[in-house]
Every structure is written in C-alpha cells, then in structure tokens.
Design an enzyme around this catalytic site. Structure first.
Site, PDB file in Angstrom:
ATOM      1  N   ASN A   1      40.216  52.317  37.187  1.00 16.32           N
ATOM      2  CA  ASN A   1      40.753  51.379  36.213  1.00 16.32           C
ATOM      3  C   ASN A   1      42.050  51.934  35.620  1.00 16.32           C
ATOM      4  OD1 ASN A   1      40.897  49.101  34.622  1.00 16.32           O
ATOM      5  ND2 ASN A   1      38.942  49.400  33.603  1.00 16.32           N
TER       6      ASN A   1
ATOM      7  N   GLN B   1      47.465  51.390  30.907  1.00 18.10           N
ATOM      8  CA  GLN B   1      48.408  50.273  30.832  1.00 18.10           C
ATOM      9  C   GLN B   1      48.741  49.878  29.404  1.00 18.10           C
ATOM     10  OE1 GLN B   1      45.420  47.573  32.758  1.00 18.10           O
ATOM     11  NE2 GLN B   1      46.099  46.093  31.211  1.00 18.10           N
TER      12      GLN B   1
ATOM     13  N   CYS C   1      47.839  45.261  34.761  1.00 17.07           N
ATOM     14  CA  CYS C   1      46.824  45.830  35.649  1.00 17.07           C
ATOM     15  C   CYS C   1      47.176  45.631  37.114  1.00 17.07           C
ATOM     16  CB  CYS C   1      45.471  45.210  35.343  1.00 17.07           C
ATOM     17  SG  CYS C   1      45.438  43.403  35.468  1.00 17.07           S
TER      18      CYS C   1
ATOM     19  N   HIS D   1      41.415  40.693  36.461  1.00 18.97           N
ATOM     20  CA  HIS D   1      41.797  42.087  36.241  1.00 18.97           C
ATOM     21  C   HIS D   1      41.954  42.808  37.576  1.00 18.97           C
ATOM     22  CE1 HIS D   1      42.324  45.808  34.132  1.00 18.97           C
ATOM     23  NE2 HIS D   1      41.210  46.352  34.591  1.00 18.97           N
TER      24      HIS D   1
END
Length: 355
Positions: A316, A153, A159, A296
């Site tokens: 992630n 990102q 996110c 997140h």
C-alpha cells in the site's frame, strides 16, 4: 424578643451561606482544570487519556476546542468499532491508526484515487499463461530485493501513481539488478491523459502508457514527492533512469492468472478500500468485508498461505504506520471470481526489455 429575633436572623443567614457553600466546594473538589481543552461530556477519562496518547503518537493538533471535541467524538466512535471487532474471532485485527479521527466518508475522499474508466487502454502484449505446476507455492518479491521501502501518498489521491511506479521499480530490479526509487510526482504533474488527474485520481494503465510514450521515469531524488498537483517540470524529466517497453493486462476475474503474473513480477491492481475494516487494518489475513467498487490502486508483491487461508501480499502507499508495516495480506482464492475487494478485476503489469 428583639435579641432573640436578631439572633435567629443571624442563624438563618449563616445556614443559607452554609447551604450555598456546599455545592460550590463540591464542584471545586471534582473539577479538573482542562490542560488545554475541556473533555466532552458523557465520556470516560480512560477514553480521553487514550485519545491524548493517540494525538501525541500521531502529532495531531487542532485549531480550537470545537474541532478537538468534534474529532474526539469521531475517534471514540471508531474506537468502539475497532474494540468490538477485535473482541470477535476474526483472522485479522484492527487498530486506531492515523485515520482514527476521520469518518469513513472523509477517509474515502482523502486517500482513495483510482478512477475506473470506460475507455480501456489496449495492452501492448497479450498475457501468456503458464502451468500452475511450474509456480512456487510462495512468492515474496521483497525477499528478492525488487520492492522499495513503503512510501506515503499523504492527502493526495495519487495511489494510481504509487501502484504504477512500484510495478516499474520491480521489473527494473528484476531485469537489471538495480532497485531505484522512481518519481511518482512526475506522473502526478506530467501525466494528464487517459483521465489521469494527479491528486484527483488516475489509472495505472494510463501511467504505463505515459511512461512508454515519454521514454521513462526519473528518480524520486531528482523529482521528489510533494503530495500536491503542480506544473510539469520538463527539465527534471529529461534525466530518465528506466523505461518500459509495454504492459500486459491480466485476464480479469481470474485469480489463477493473477497468481501466474505475480509469480513473475510485482503487479499493479485496484481494489475496493472503502470499508472501515480496511481503513483500520492492523495485521493478519484480511478477509473483508468489502465490495468491488474499485477505488484504490495497490501493488501485489507476492502471495502465500497460512493454515487454511491463502493470501496476496499487497503493498500500500499509506506509510508504515498502516497495516503490517505498510502491507496487507488479503485472502486469495475466494469463491467470487472478482477476488476479495475486486483484486482480480483489473490487474496489469509493465514489461521491460533487458537493458
């Protein structure tokens, strides 16, 4: 007498010059010309060398000497924390990764973008539970081809978009057999409802609602990621490759229900990722410490267990240099109903009718 006095004066003069000469040469002997910038005071050469290797590995360059020195001090403080942590008997390790020249406060501002909302969206379908006996002990949707390569990102609080897109990519592959990389940038530029604000943060449920109402997502190739807010390119959004028919909110604070959901498909969820141990996570089963202030967005792509610890496999969006090639294994089935770092508080997943 005059000759003696003159000789004595010459000798004294020579002695003074000799005394002055000693520190001058001593300084020259120990002085190392700085390659580009001077080493900060009170630091070891070994730490400086480590930092120089880190700068090369991560391609980091600074504007001037003051910035170099400032970042070096931060790096040194972070490395002290990392090395001290790794000297203890923990189930996971830390490393001086790409975030090692950032304070924890800077890291939070740049890379966390989930925005909890008081105005909760209603799911389009109720969660359907199944018996634990019917679930596998280990699930990894990467092995089934339902998870794309890790994305990054960058310095954009997007996110939430990466989490939502990853879940949509997963259910699309499960239903169609086709793994398509879809556009996070489309959500960043075009989804401006439900408190979604591009690089300033957003919600996965809001993204799911947007995808439903706008008829789907286009590919990443067609609408590539730029890592910054821009105007919605409506022409690009007409080339849709997949959509969803609804989304389900997993019962909150229930890791068993979350496991049921993750056994069927990748699941979007939010966590508290503010801790320094999460910032510098390298490998192993992450056990904290962390709070439950959700900030997140990530995607659960499976679960498993090792020795006496069960874990979630979490995808992630910080690139492959973070964690286990972009993933983190987070401890599962802890005593708190919230789950570790709040992972069980607000999970949801998209639905897709067979196409």
């Amino acid at each position: 007498m005059a000759t003696l006095t003159s000789g004595r004066s010459i000798f004294q003069g020579l002695l003074i010059l000799f005394v002055l000469w000693i520190p001058s040469n001593a300084y020259k002997h120990h002085y190392r010309p700085s390659d580009d910038v001077p080493s900060p005071t009170n630091t070891t050469q070994a730490m400086r060398d480590r930092y120089e290797r880190w700068l090369t590995e991560h391609g980091r360059k600074y504007g001037d000497v003051n910035e170099w020195n400032h970042r070096f001090k931060i790096y040194q403080s972070n490395v002290d924390f990392i090395d001290n942590f790794n000297s203890q008997n923990n189930s996971f390790k830390l490393i001086d990764n790409q975030f090692a020249d950032l304070t924890n406060e800077e890291f939070r501002v740049m890379y966390l973008g989930y925005k909890p909302s008081n105005a909760t969206l209603n799911a389009t379908r109720r969660f359907e539970n199944i018996s634990i006996k019917d679930m596998s002990d280990n699930v990894d949707w990467r092995d089934s081809g339902a998870v794309n390569d890790i994305k990054d990102q960058g310095k954009c609080g997007s996110c939430w978009a990466f989490s939502a897109v990853s879940a949509v990519e997963g259910i699309t592959q499960i239903k169609t057999g086709k793994l398509i990389s879809m556009s996070e940038q489309q959500l960043i530029d075009c989804d401006r409802g439900h408190e979604n604000e591009g690089c300033n943060g957003g919600l996965m449920d809001g993204a799911f609602d947007f995808i439903i109402k706008n008829g789907g997502l286009t590919t990443e190739d067609n609408y590539p990621y730029t890592g910054k807010d821009d105007k919605c390119d409506k022409k690009k959004t007409t080339k849709k490759v997949a959509t969803i028919s609804g989304f389900v909110q997993v019962p909150e604070n229930d890791e068993i229900s979350l496991r049921v959901a993750a056994s069927q498909q990748p699941v979007s969820t939010a966590i508290d990722a503010t801790g320094s141990s999460f910032q510098f996570y390298s490998n192993g089963i992450f056990t904290g410490s962390c709070a439950t202030n959700l900030n997140h967005g990530v995607t659960i792509v499976g679960y498993g267990g090792k020795d006496d610890k069960n874990y979630w496999i979490v995808r992630n969006s910080w690139g492959t240099k973070w964690g286990e090639n972009g993933y983190v294994r987070m401890q599962r089935d802890i005593s708190s109903p919230n789950g570790l770092c709040g992972i069980a508080m607000q999970p949801s997943y998209p639905l897709q009718d067979s196409q």
